[in-house]
Structures are given as structure tokens and as C-alpha cells.
Design an enzyme around this catalytic site. Sequence first.
Site, PDB file in Angstrom:
ATOM      1  N   LEU A   1      10.889  38.422  -0.710  1.00  0.00           N
ATOM      2  CA  LEU A   1      10.460  38.778  -1.217  1.00  0.00           C
ATOM      3  C   LEU A   1       8.794  38.751  -0.762  1.00  0.00           C
ATOM      4  O   LEU A   1       8.298  38.331   0.049  1.00  0.00           O
ATOM      5  CB  LEU A   1       9.549  37.783  -2.663  1.00  0.00           C
ATOM      6  CG  LEU A   1      11.318  37.738  -3.373  1.00  0.00           C
ATOM      7  CD1 LEU A   1      11.243  37.459  -4.577  1.00  0.00           C
ATOM      8  CD2 LEU A   1      11.946  39.599  -3.662  1.00  0.00           C
ATOM      9  N   ASP A   2       7.670  39.593  -1.479  1.00  0.00           N
ATOM     10  CA  ASP A   2       6.720  39.522  -0.926  1.00  0.00           C
ATOM     11  C   ASP A   2       5.859  38.171  -1.740  1.00  0.00           C
ATOM     12  O   ASP A   2       5.819  38.045  -2.416  1.00  0.00           O
ATOM     13  CB  ASP A   2       5.782  41.412  -1.559  1.00  0.00           C
ATOM     14  CG  ASP A   2       4.765  41.776  -0.766  1.00  0.00           C
ATOM     15  OD1 ASP A   2       4.779  42.748  -0.966  1.00  0.00           O
ATOM     16  OD2 ASP A   2       4.581  41.326   0.303  1.00  0.00           O
TER      17      ASP A   2
END
Lengths: 129, 113
Positions: A84-85
Site C-alpha cells: 500500500l501507499d
Amino acid sequence: MAGIVRRAVLGHMRAPVVQKSLSLHGSKKLLHNPIFFRSMSSHGDDHLTKQEVIDRVLSVIKDFPKVDPSKVTADVHFQKDLGLDSLDNVELVMALEEEFKLEIPDLEADKIDSCKVAIEYIYNHPMAG
Amino acid sequence: MSVAYLARRAAQKQKVRLLYRRALKDTLNWAVHRHLFYEDADELRKKFEANKDVEDLDTIDRMIATGEATYDKWRHPDPYIVPWAPGGTKFCRNPVPPAGIEIVYDYGREDNG
């Protein structure tokens, strides 16, 4: 165990009950229904069990659209394992806040990086719903 | 990659994350209905993603400053705060009574009885 059963029963029953009809089977069903379990508790009285926290956290993470549900275990790191970011991390923490009706201060929320940290934080939070 | 550069970048990244978090919460305050919130959140995310690859420190600082100014402009006057948190409706509603105070249950019996 008896305490949990008693709480569930007291939370559900309102009229005086004939003792013979109270069966453990019926009250155990209530334990699985999350609505009845805490129907008469004011916020903050009941503390969640660790397993409940883990289950709910994992279900929130699995329902997140950018996450692959098969990779989610209790040890995943959001950015390293799930890819994920950092902004996705922020969104995930917000989703957890909404799930447990918590208000996490900004700096603490920034530190929640992985599943383990999230579970520890929520479990130790006194007002986790 | 000097330490000072990395330290500044890390501070900026944290500022961006906090700004995104506050902006998202504000979006939820304004757009109460979930389907509207999802659309607005997508647009907010796009705005952040468009500037994702900027490397120059000063530009980033300027963008963060504009972002925070926009956030201040759009802050909701009555944000949703969880009831038990400061600012919520239940905050300080039933404080724990100070220790040493106890209720004497004498049910109106008089002392000389």
C-alpha cells in the site's frame, strides 16, 4: 465465561424469566450476535477481547478495496507486505477509526504502520467500541 | 542523498500524511452520505497523486502550504467528533467523582433516632 453469559443474558432479557426456559444454548447464540451482546452497555464499559479485535481489524483490512484479501494475516505490514501507499495507510487507519468508533490523535495515527501495531493500539485503548 | 535532505523529506512526508488525514476527515464531515463521500475522497486522492513525483524541496514546501491553506478554508464549522473525545457531546459528561466522597445511605432517618 459465566460472567460473559450473565452479561449477555441480562442485556437481552427484560421481563422476569422462568428459570427453566433459560437454556445455555439460547444465550450462546446471543454471544455471536454483536448487536445483542452490548445492547445495554454505555460506551466504554465493555472491553473487547483480543480475538474480537483481531477479527474485526482483519475484516476491515480485507474489505479495503486496494488490498488483496488472501494476503492478510495478523502480522502484515501495510506498506511492505500489502504494497500500500502511505496515503492508503492513512485511509486504512481512518477506516479502523470508524470501525471501532475511536478518535486517534494525528501523530499516533501516523505511527500505525502494520496490523500488529493497530491491534495493540486498539486493544489497549480504553474506549474501543 | 544527504542526511539533511532526507530529514527534510521525511518531515514533509509526515506533513503530507497529516494533511491528507485531516482533509479526508473534513471531506467526511461535509459529505455525510457515503456515496458522495467516496466521490469526493477520490477527487482528493487524485489531487494528492498528481503531485506525487515532485522532488524539489521548496516546491513541495510551497505545495504543502497551499494545501494547508485550502484545508483551513474548507474546515467544517461543526465537525463530527467521537462523543467521548474532547469536543464531543459526551466529553466530561460523567466525570469520575473524586476519591473520598461517598454517599451515605440513611434514607432520611434522623440522626437522633
